[in-house]
Write an enzyme that holds these catalytic residues in place. Structure first.
Site, mmCIF file in Angstrom:
data_model
loop_
_atom_site.group_PDB
_atom_site.id
_atom_site.type_symbol
_atom_site.label_atom_id
_atom_site.label_comp_id
_atom_site.label_asym_id
_atom_site.label_seq_id
_atom_site.Cartn_x
_atom_site.Cartn_y
_atom_site.Cartn_z
ATOM 1 N N ARG A 157 0.817 -1.209 0.000
ATOM 2 C CA ARG A 157 0.000 0.000 0.000
ATOM 3 C C ARG A 157 0.856 1.266 0.000
ATOM 4 N NH1 ARG A 157 -4.368 -0.412 4.481
ATOM 5 N NH2 ARG A 157 -2.493 -1.312 5.289
ATOM 6 N N LYS A 187 0.688 -18.951 6.396
ATOM 7 C CA LYS A 187 -0.173 -19.227 7.521
ATOM 8 C C LYS A 187 -0.457 -17.916 8.243
ATOM 9 C CE LYS A 187 1.300 -20.376 11.650
ATOM 10 N NZ LYS A 187 2.062 -19.629 12.635
ATOM 11 N N ASP A 219 4.099 -23.993 4.896
ATOM 12 C CA ASP A 219 4.343 -24.279 6.301
ATOM 13 C C ASP A 219 5.864 -24.314 6.385
ATOM 14 O OD1 ASP A 219 5.087 -25.703 8.671
ATOM 15 O OD2 ASP A 219 2.993 -26.275 8.876
ATOM 16 N N HIS A 220 6.465 -23.301 6.978
ATOM 17 C CA HIS A 220 7.920 -23.179 6.820
ATOM 18 C C HIS A 220 8.677 -24.329 7.478
ATOM 19 C CE1 HIS A 220 7.952 -21.330 10.849
ATOM 20 N NE2 HIS A 220 9.254 -21.502 10.871
ATOM 21 N N LYS A 265 12.479 -26.774 6.397
ATOM 22 C CA LYS A 265 13.679 -26.931 7.224
ATOM 23 C C LYS A 265 14.443 -28.171 6.786
ATOM 24 C CE LYS A 265 11.819 -24.709 11.355
ATOM 25 N NZ LYS A 265 12.719 -23.690 11.865
ATOM 26 N N ASP A 295 -1.362 -21.786 16.526
ATOM 27 C CA ASP A 295 -0.131 -21.198 15.999
ATOM 28 C C ASP A 295 0.919 -22.258 15.662
ATOM 29 O OD1 ASP A 295 1.536 -18.833 15.462
ATOM 30 O OD2 ASP A 295 2.685 -19.439 17.233
ATOM 31 N N HIS A 350 2.642 -26.751 12.185
ATOM 32 C CA HIS A 350 4.012 -27.277 12.222
ATOM 33 C C HIS A 350 4.116 -28.639 12.910
ATOM 34 C CE1 HIS A 350 4.722 -23.276 10.963
ATOM 35 N NE2 HIS A 350 4.849 -22.707 12.144
ATOM 36 N N LYS A 409 6.209 -21.297 24.564
ATOM 37 C CA LYS A 409 7.087 -20.126 24.523
ATOM 38 C C LYS A 409 7.681 -19.897 25.909
ATOM 39 C CE LYS A 409 5.079 -18.257 20.509
ATOM 40 N NZ LYS A 409 5.949 -18.743 19.448
HETATM 41 C C1 BG6 Z 1 5.673 -19.444 13.529
HETATM 42 C C2 BG6 Z 1 4.840 -19.114 14.715
HETATM 43 O O1 BG6 Z 1 4.880 -20.030 12.526
HETATM 44 O O2 BG6 Z 1 6.713 -20.332 13.901
HETATM 45 C C3 BG6 Z 1 5.696 -18.511 15.804
HETATM 46 O O3 BG6 Z 1 3.806 -18.202 14.372
HETATM 47 C C4 BG6 Z 1 6.872 -19.410 16.115
HETATM 48 O O4 BG6 Z 1 4.935 -18.265 16.981
HETATM 49 C C5 BG6 Z 1 7.604 -19.803 14.842
HETATM 50 O O5 BG6 Z 1 7.745 -18.709 16.987
HETATM 51 C C6 BG6 Z 1 8.669 -20.838 15.130
HETATM 52 O O6 BG6 Z 1 9.460 -21.034 13.992
HETATM 53 P P1 BG6 Z 1 10.975 -21.453 14.094
HETATM 54 O O7 BG6 Z 1 11.403 -21.585 12.673
HETATM 55 O O8 BG6 Z 1 11.682 -20.353 14.813
HETATM 56 O O9 BG6 Z 1 11.019 -22.730 14.864
#
Ligand code: BG6
Length: 478
Positions: free
Chosen positions: A46, A143, A172-173, A177, A230, A235, A326
């Site tokens: 934007r 996500k 989904d990152h 990995k 989350d 994950h 966390k």
């Molecule tokens: C994200 C979450 O998808 O993954 C976060 O929203 C989390 O809350 C993070 O901290 C963790 O990712 P990584 O790669 O640091 O393990």
């Protein structure tokens, strides 16, 4: 190996994810020679930025997030020259014509939706109505993909109006990995493990994703989400799938995702007694969860542990214990497969006797540790002791193992290559929500409150009980 030339439009290019992950990641791939000079990255957001101002922002992001050994001035300039910027209105018509005029024929076209999910539909529809997306274009979505089954279905439906499933890349990152992919290599490229990979030989599995960070700064988002939405629905679920799935007939998108989907569908509902939720308290000079979330009455969990059953032939009788939270003692993600004891001991001395354990460390210090029994050295007779066969990927692979691309870089390259194996299919996401929804609805209906836990601990006491009452224990978070 370089990927084909592409035009990648990053919507939300001035946002946090783009600054921290997407743009520095693309720079690293450019540095590595995988992104060639005939590709372009077009930022769209934007803000009424000039192209020069956008480039200056990206340069600052590279300085902050790329390690010094890869920051070569000439290389950075060459990368910045590949960048463009278009101010655009996702919910109006402004900016779309200039974007269309920028697109080149004959190169891969991809659109990264690094924006709030509420805008997915608007972007998809405008890409279509302005004739910017073609039948080969790909879209990448982040996500959270919905917050329950109904909203995930709605998102899938709105994307499906304009794009086929094979054009949609749901990120989904965790799947990007290195070690998560290694899970599949370990399981399916070795004959050692697979014959034992079943309830007959596996006592239980633990999956831990522990973080030291709190929700500071993301409180508003996080409080509506919590650890279940989350981390677990996406994950942790992916990790569970890769551990529990049947061998796919081939490493390709349809085969891998079909097998993952079967695992999700085989998950039993989770009993209330098998769930422990926690919220971190204040301590060690740090604020509590409720302060971070700015919601003193919050019942959102920053920690969750669950005992999960995969109801199928392979896993009946082998529980999977999941936990994530966390502000815990350490940042540590690992999968622990504990095998059953041998059926009969020929040794009199079983004092040092323990089960075989396979630990797959996902982060940090990625590697594998297999605990085996041997004879204690010395003349003291046949006494047994357990020792680790320990391997860190970085050590085993030398430099190659030390320079692992970030999850996002790898996944974006897969988008350009058109490989969906490491992305979630629409039905997979919906199945994961279908399992998650009743769990969340259950604790909401019961009015359960999360238990407080001390920052720097390994979570609420009750989570220990979740395993102790089954005669098992969590591996310590160190
Ligand atoms: C994200 C979450 O998808 O993954 C976060 O929203 C989390 O809350 C993070 O901290 C963790 O990712 P990584 O790669 O640091 O393990």
């Amino acid at each position: 190996i370089p990927v084909e030339p592409f035009d990648l439009v990053v919507f939300g290019a001035t946002g946090d994810l783009a600054r921290r992950k997407i743009l520095p990641g693309l720079y690293r791939r450019f540095w590595a020679g995988q992104v060639t000079a005939d590709s372009r990255i077009i930022g769209a957001a934007r803000a009424a930025l000039t192209e020069d101002a956008f480039r200056a922002d990206v340069k600052a992001a590279i300085d902050e997030f790329v390690s010094a050994d890869k920051r070569d001035a000439a290389m950075i300039d060459a990368f910045l020259a590949r960048l463009h910027y278009v101010p655009i209105d996702a919910v109006g018509e402004a900016g779309w014509k200039p974007l269309k005029d920028m697109m080149r024929p004959g190169v891969v076209r991809a659109f990264y939706f690094s924006v709030a999910p509420a805008l997915f539909g608007d972007l998809a529809q405008r890409l279509h109505s302005h004739g910017i997306a073609d039948t080969g274009s790909r879209i990448v979505v982040e996500k959270p993909f919905g917050r329950d089954l109904a909203s995930a279905r709605a998102l899938n439906a709105v994307l499906a109006q304009h794009f086929r499933e094979d054009q949609i890349y749901r990120i989904d990152h965790y799947l990007g990995k290195e070690t998560v992919q290694n899970l599949m290599a370990v399981r399916f490229a070795n004959i050692l493990f697979e014959p034992l990979w079943k309830s007959e030989y596996v006592d239980h599995v633990q999956i831990t994703v522990a973080e030291t960070v709190g929700v500071d700064g993301r409180g508003a988002y996080y409080d509506k989400s919590g650890a279940m939405r989350d981390m677990v629905q996406n994950h942790m679920m992916q990790l569970l799938c890769l551990i529990a799935m049947e061998p796919p007939y081939h490493f390709d998108p349809a085969a891998v995702r079909d097998e993952k989907l079967k695992v999700i569908r085989a998950l039993d509902p989770v009993a209330p007694d098998d769930i422990v939720r926690g919220q971190y308290l204040a301590g060690a000079g740090q604020d509590s969860y409720v302060t971070h979330s700015q919601n003193p009455a919050s019942r959102t969990e920053s920690y969750i542990a669950l005992k999960v059953h995969v109801s199928n032939w392979r896993w009946k009788g082998t529980p999977f214990y999941l936990r994530t939270g966390k502000r815990l003692r350490a940042r540590e993600s690992e999968i622990v497969v504990t095998f059953r004891e041998p059926p009969h001991s020929i040794f009199d001395d079983t004092e040092g006797w323990r089960e075989n354990v396979l630990v797959i460390r996902l982060q940090p210090n990625e590697g594998i540790n297999l605990k085996v029994m041997i004879k204690e050295p010395g003349p003291g007779g046949m006494r047994l002791t357990q020792v680790p066969l320990d391997m860190s990927f970085a050590e085993a692979l030398g430099e190659e193992g030390a320079d692992i691309p970030d999850a996002y870089e790898r996944l974006i390259m897969d988008v350009i290559r058109g490989n969906q194996t490491l992305f979630m299919r629409g039905d997979e996401v919906e199945a994961a929500w279908a399992w998650t929804d009743p769990i969340i609805q259950g604790w909401e209906a019961r009015g359960d409150r999360p238990r407080g836990y001390d920052p720097g601990s390994s979570g609420p006491e009750d989570a220990l009980m979740l395993m102790h009452r089954d005669g098992r224990r969590w591996r310590e978070i160190r």
